[in-house]
Design an enzyme around this catalytic site. Sequence first.
Site, short mmCIF file in Angstrom:
data_model
loop_
_atom_site.label_atom_id
_atom_site.label_comp_id
_atom_site.label_asym_id
_atom_site.label_seq_id
_atom_site.Cartn_x
_atom_site.Cartn_y
_atom_site.Cartn_z
N PHE A 157 -30.18 18.30 56.04
CA PHE A 157 -30.86 19.19 56.98
C PHE A 157 -29.83 20.14 57.57
O PHE A 157 -28.81 19.72 58.10
CB PHE A 157 -31.57 18.42 58.10
CG PHE A 157 -32.33 19.34 59.01
CD1 PHE A 157 -33.59 19.80 58.66
CD2 PHE A 157 -31.77 19.79 60.21
CE1 PHE A 157 -34.28 20.69 59.48
CE2 PHE A 157 -32.46 20.68 61.03
CZ PHE A 157 -33.72 21.12 60.66
N ASP A 248 -21.36 20.28 57.98
CA ASP A 248 -22.31 20.53 59.06
C ASP A 248 -22.20 19.36 60.03
O ASP A 248 -22.67 18.26 59.76
CB ASP A 248 -23.72 20.64 58.46
CG ASP A 248 -24.79 20.83 59.52
OD1 ASP A 248 -24.52 20.59 60.72
OD2 ASP A 248 -25.92 21.19 59.14
N LYS A 277 -25.56 20.87 68.65
CA LYS A 277 -26.34 19.98 69.51
C LYS A 277 -25.61 19.46 70.76
O LYS A 277 -25.92 19.87 71.87
CB LYS A 277 -26.87 18.80 68.70
CG LYS A 277 -28.03 19.19 67.79
CD LYS A 277 -28.69 17.98 67.17
CE LYS A 277 -30.00 18.32 66.49
NZ LYS A 277 -29.87 18.84 65.13
C1 PLP Z 1 -30.35 19.96 64.33
C2 PLP Z 1 -29.52 20.29 63.13
C3 PLP Z 1 -29.39 21.61 62.68
C4 PLP Z 1 -30.16 22.74 63.29
O1 PLP Z 1 -29.76 22.99 64.59
P1 PLP Z 1 -30.67 23.96 65.52
O2 PLP Z 1 -29.89 24.05 66.78
O3 PLP Z 1 -31.99 23.30 65.67
O4 PLP Z 1 -30.78 25.25 64.81
C5 PLP Z 1 -28.54 21.85 61.62
N1 PLP Z 1 -27.87 20.86 61.03
C6 PLP Z 1 -27.96 19.58 61.42
C7 PLP Z 1 -27.17 18.53 60.74
C8 PLP Z 1 -28.80 19.25 62.48
O5 PLP Z 1 -28.94 17.97 62.86
#
Ligand code: PLP
Length: 427
Positions: A157, A248, A277
């Site tokens: 994700f 990420d 986050k």
């Molecule tokens: C939540 C998340 C995103 C997206 O972040 P947003 O602030 O909602 O755009 C991207 N990568 C990972 C691994 C995430 O958990």
Amino acid sequence: MSTETLVENPSNTAESKPAVSTPYNLNEFDTSVMGTYGRFPIALAQGKGCRVWDTEGREYLDFVAGIATCTLGHGHPALVEAVTQQIQTLHHVSNLYYIPQQGELAKWIIEHSCADRVFFCNSGAEANEGAIKLARKYSHKVLGIEKPVILSAKASFHGRTLATITATGQPKYQKNFDPLVPGFQYVPYNNIEALENAIADLDEGNQRVGAIILEALQGEGGVRPGAREYFLELRKICDETGILLILDEVQVGVGRTGKYWGYEHLGIEPDVFTSAKGLAGGIPIGALMCKKFCDIFEPGDHASTFGGNPFACAAALAVNQTLEQENLLQNVQQRGEQLRTQLRAIAAKYPDIFVEVRGWGLINGMELNADIELTSVDIVKAAMAEGLLLVPAGPKVVRFVPPLIVSAEEVNQAAQILERTVGQLAP
Ligand SMILES: *Cc1c(COP(=O)(O)O)cnc(C)c1O
């Protein structure tokens, strides 16, 4: 279990309970806000530490933390003070000018990671979008690839913008939004042979792999930790080929796993990584870090109006300094161990329901048996009715991501509520 209390937890104070309830009309909300979310039917009005209260005055233990975001929980004095002070002084000016708080936060991140330079934006998707742009330019300019391909993992994700849903290796996020962004391919996570094959297969004519984007631990995809051997091997491949390794760290960075960054569990350092986050404890922020090739982006290449404004950066600095001063990484490690032990005991009591408990630090998942009807949403709803907030990570994994200040008593209490909840759901 350790009885020492590392953290002064504001949620244990008597004055934290709100005096009155002010009921809120959920139907009215649905007539004015776009229906993009399947929301749970409560509205939250107040929070303190690891507890929140809804508009009916009901109390919940918060093991969601705004989806792994409220690093210091709710109403932490350090965060309250930093944002109060900053909004009274200067909150936004744009990147037309130098912003001391932004420089200070970048310096802090560099001193606490492998990064050499930082770019600030406002969310995880935006940070990944920046990483994708950087990877494309790097592929053209440094590797000389005309049609670069970015590899990402199945079940990953990376966000909800068009490029990041394309990078996300889950068809459910892409459905109906085609045509997607070209230049992405998917490989199974933690499988080095499949990766080597993909790199070889894609090397044809003017097309070649220029970058790989992966999570150190797959969060939304079901709380699946990266395998050390895989990442060690992957690092070698990237060093040999020049393929850019992007991690990420949006969900797992900034202490969530018991180390500052997820990659510290894997024995490698990425070339580029992203954060969002937990970075400012719930104030919107995103960050793109590079270790190598930091001059790929030149003036005019990338920008964000809000990115790195004094308000968000002051919040992030307060969060990160508190993380260090209160020795929260140690708390994350100890509370994580405690939580996994207690979740494993519950799983062992209900072997027909649960197949595995896994995670790092305070990002943990309980996987449900694929052959039974019970879903993660069923458990989350039932736990909510008992006063515990949890969040699904896909249809069969229940995720536990409390604030990093969570206490031993609160972990015990969460486990007790969950055990009661599962007892009610068990056939
Ligand atoms: C939540 C998340 C995103 C997206 O972040 P947003 O602030 O909602 O755009 C991207 N990568 C990972 C691994 C995430 O958990």
